[in-house]
Scaffold this motif. Structure first.
Motif, PDB file in Angstrom:
ATOM      1  N   ASP A   1       0.849  -1.181   0.000  1.00 31.44           N
ATOM      2  CA  ASP A   1       0.000   0.000   0.000  1.00 31.44           C
ATOM      3  C   ASP A   1       0.894   1.244   0.000  1.00 31.44           C
ATOM      4  OD1 ASP A   1      -2.076   1.883   0.320  1.00 31.44           O
ATOM      5  OD2 ASP A   1      -3.185   0.605   1.688  1.00 31.44           O
ATOM      6  N   GLU A   2       0.937   2.018   1.082  1.00 32.15           N
ATOM      7  CA  GLU A   2       1.688   3.277   1.131  1.00 32.15           C
ATOM      8  C   GLU A   2       2.961   3.132   1.966  1.00 32.15           C
ATOM      9  OE1 GLU A   2      -1.559   5.547   2.741  1.00 32.15           O
ATOM     10  OE2 GLU A   2      -2.121   6.279   0.754  1.00 32.15           O
ATOM     11  N   GLY A   3       3.997   3.919   1.597  1.00 30.11           N
ATOM     12  CA  GLY A   3       5.229   3.943   2.369  1.00 30.11           C
ATOM     13  C   GLY A   3       6.102   2.728   2.153  1.00 30.11           C
ATOM     14  N   GLY A   4       6.834   2.700   1.048  1.00 25.24           N
ATOM     15  CA  GLY A   4       7.683   1.554   0.749  1.00 25.24           C
ATOM     16  C   GLY A   4       8.669   1.237   1.856  1.00 25.24           C
ATOM     17  N   ALA A   5       9.359   2.252   2.366  1.00 23.02           N
ATOM     18  CA  ALA A   5      10.332   2.056   3.440  1.00 23.02           C
ATOM     19  C   ALA A   5       9.795   2.517   4.784  1.00 23.02           C
ATOM     20  CB  ALA A   5      11.622   2.802   3.122  1.00 23.02           C
ATOM     21  N   TYR A   6       9.082   3.674   4.780  1.00 22.02           N
ATOM     22  CA  TYR A   6       8.663   4.309   6.033  1.00 22.02           C
ATOM     23  C   TYR A   6       7.236   4.826   5.918  1.00 22.02           C
ATOM     24  CZ  TYR A   6       8.303   7.761   9.756  1.00 22.02           C
ATOM     25  OH  TYR A   6       7.873   8.478  10.845  1.00 22.02           O
ATOM     26  N   TYR A   7       6.441   4.622   6.977  1.00 17.45           N
ATOM     27  CA  TYR A   7       5.112   5.223   7.076  1.00 17.45           C
ATOM     28  C   TYR A   7       4.996   5.881   8.436  1.00 17.45           C
ATOM     29  CZ  TYR A   7       0.068   5.873   6.667  1.00 17.45           C
ATOM     30  OH  TYR A   7      -1.187   6.422   6.581  1.00 17.45           O
ATOM     31  N   GLY A   8       4.748   7.196   8.438  1.00 17.64           N
ATOM     32  CA  GLY A   8       4.561   7.943   9.679  1.00 17.64           C
ATOM     33  C   GLY A   8       3.134   8.389   9.815  1.00 17.64           C
ATOM     34  N   SER A   9       2.472   7.938  10.865  1.00 17.43           N
ATOM     35  CA  SER A   9       1.075   8.257  11.110  1.00 17.43           C
ATOM     36  C   SER A   9       0.955   9.135  12.350  1.00 17.43           C
ATOM     37  CB  SER A   9       0.288   6.951  11.301  1.00 17.43           C
ATOM     38  OG  SER A   9      -1.047   7.224  11.602  1.00 17.43           O
ATOM     39  N   SER A  10       0.227  10.232  12.247  1.00 22.32           N
ATOM     40  CA  SER A  10      -0.071  11.119  13.383  1.00 22.32           C
ATOM     41  C   SER A  10       1.170  11.686  14.053  1.00 22.32           C
ATOM     42  CB  SER A  10      -0.930  10.395  14.427  1.00 22.32           C
ATOM     43  OG  SER A  10      -2.148  10.023  13.838  1.00 22.32           O
ATOM     44  N   GLY A  11       2.237  11.878  13.321  1.00 21.75           N
ATOM     45  CA  GLY A  11       3.451  12.459  13.882  1.00 21.75           C
ATOM     46  C   GLY A  11       4.381  12.902  12.785  1.00 21.75           C
ATOM     47  N   SER A  12       5.434  13.584  13.167  1.00 20.75           N
ATOM     48  CA  SER A  12       6.379  14.126  12.188  1.00 20.75           C
ATOM     49  C   SER A  12       7.575  13.200  11.994  1.00 20.75           C
ATOM     50  CB  SER A  12       6.868  15.497  12.645  1.00 20.75           C
ATOM     51  OG  SER A  12       7.571  15.369  13.863  1.00 20.75           O
ATOM     52  N   LEU A  13       8.258  13.406  10.866  1.00 18.36           N
ATOM     53  CA  LEU A  13       9.507  12.706  10.573  1.00 18.36           C
ATOM     54  C   LEU A  13      10.629  13.725  10.493  1.00 18.36           C
ATOM     55  CD1 LEU A  13      11.326  10.355   9.600  1.00 18.36           C
ATOM     56  CD2 LEU A  13      10.546  10.882   7.264  1.00 18.36           C
ATOM     57  N   THR A  14      11.667  13.513  11.299  1.00 22.03           N
ATOM     58  CA  THR A  14      12.895  14.294  11.214  1.00 22.03           C
ATOM     59  C   THR A  14      14.011  13.309  10.900  1.00 22.03           C
ATOM     60  OG1 THR A  14      12.084  15.863  12.858  1.00 22.03           O
ATOM     61  CG2 THR A  14      14.456  15.835  12.444  1.00 22.03           C
ATOM     62  N   ALA A  15      14.633  13.475   9.727  1.00 24.09           N
ATOM     63  CA  ALA A  15      15.696  12.553   9.312  1.00 24.09           C
ATOM     64  C   ALA A  15      16.947  13.340   8.945  1.00 24.09           C
ATOM     65  CB  ALA A  15      15.249  11.710   8.126  1.00 24.09           C
TER      66      ALA A  15
END
Length: 168
Positions: free
Chosen positions: A80-94
């Motif tokens: 479905d969505e997010g091949g490597a990473y899926y972030g739900s209800s929060g932020s991503l800092t990379a």
């Protein structure tokens, strides 16, 4: 795993350092690591060839905020969505993280993030999405990108590199 978290499932906050998640499988979300109802701080951790067959996040699923430093996501697959990473209800800092050769049947070949995104010195290369956002799909929220590279990413829909909907 027939459910979430093929490799590891965590309920609550998680601090992961120097780990390897490789060739894990789940039928639902977060084939390598699934963090539910908590924040993730992760350093120098790699996700290789993990598969979420029917839903989200071939590599890593986080339901809240994720701060990722270093590490590599390579060859992960989401049905479905997010091949490597899926972030739900929060932020991503990379920072200093690499997303290479990941696939999502729907949006976000490299990463799908529902809210804020901050990327610094991040590489997205050769990721593929069957819908929008070959490298990154961001649903809403603020977007901050600096010193990052988007190389040879592809989407069947909109935005081979980054699909952003919301404030920036």
């Amino acid at each position: 795993s027939m459910g979430d978290g093929g490799g590891v499932y965590v309920w609550g906050n998680a601090d992961v350092q120097g780990a390897l998640f490789r060739e894990n499988y789940c039928s639902s979300s977060g084939a390598g690591l699934h963090v539910n109802n908590g924040n993730l701080v992760m350093t120098d951790t790699d996700f290789y060839s993990n598969t979420a067959e029917n839903y989200y996040a071939g590599g890593l699923y986080v339901y809240n905020d994720a701060t990722i430093t270093g590490g590599r996501f390579q060859g992960n697959y989401s049905g479905d969505e997010g091949g490597a990473y899926y972030g739900s209800s929060g932020s991503l800092t990379a920072t200093g993280t690499e997303f290479v050769g990941n696939t999502a049947v729907a949006s976000g070949g490299g990463a799908f993030v529902e809210t804020g995104v901050a990327l610094d010195q991040v590489l997205f290369q050769d990721n593929w999405s069957g819908e929008d956002g070959g490298a990154v799909y961001q649903n809403y929220g603020e977007l901050f990108v600096q010193r990052s590279r988007f190389i040879n990413n592809y989407a069947d829909g909109y935005a081979g590199a980054l699909y952003h909907s919301g404030e920036s």
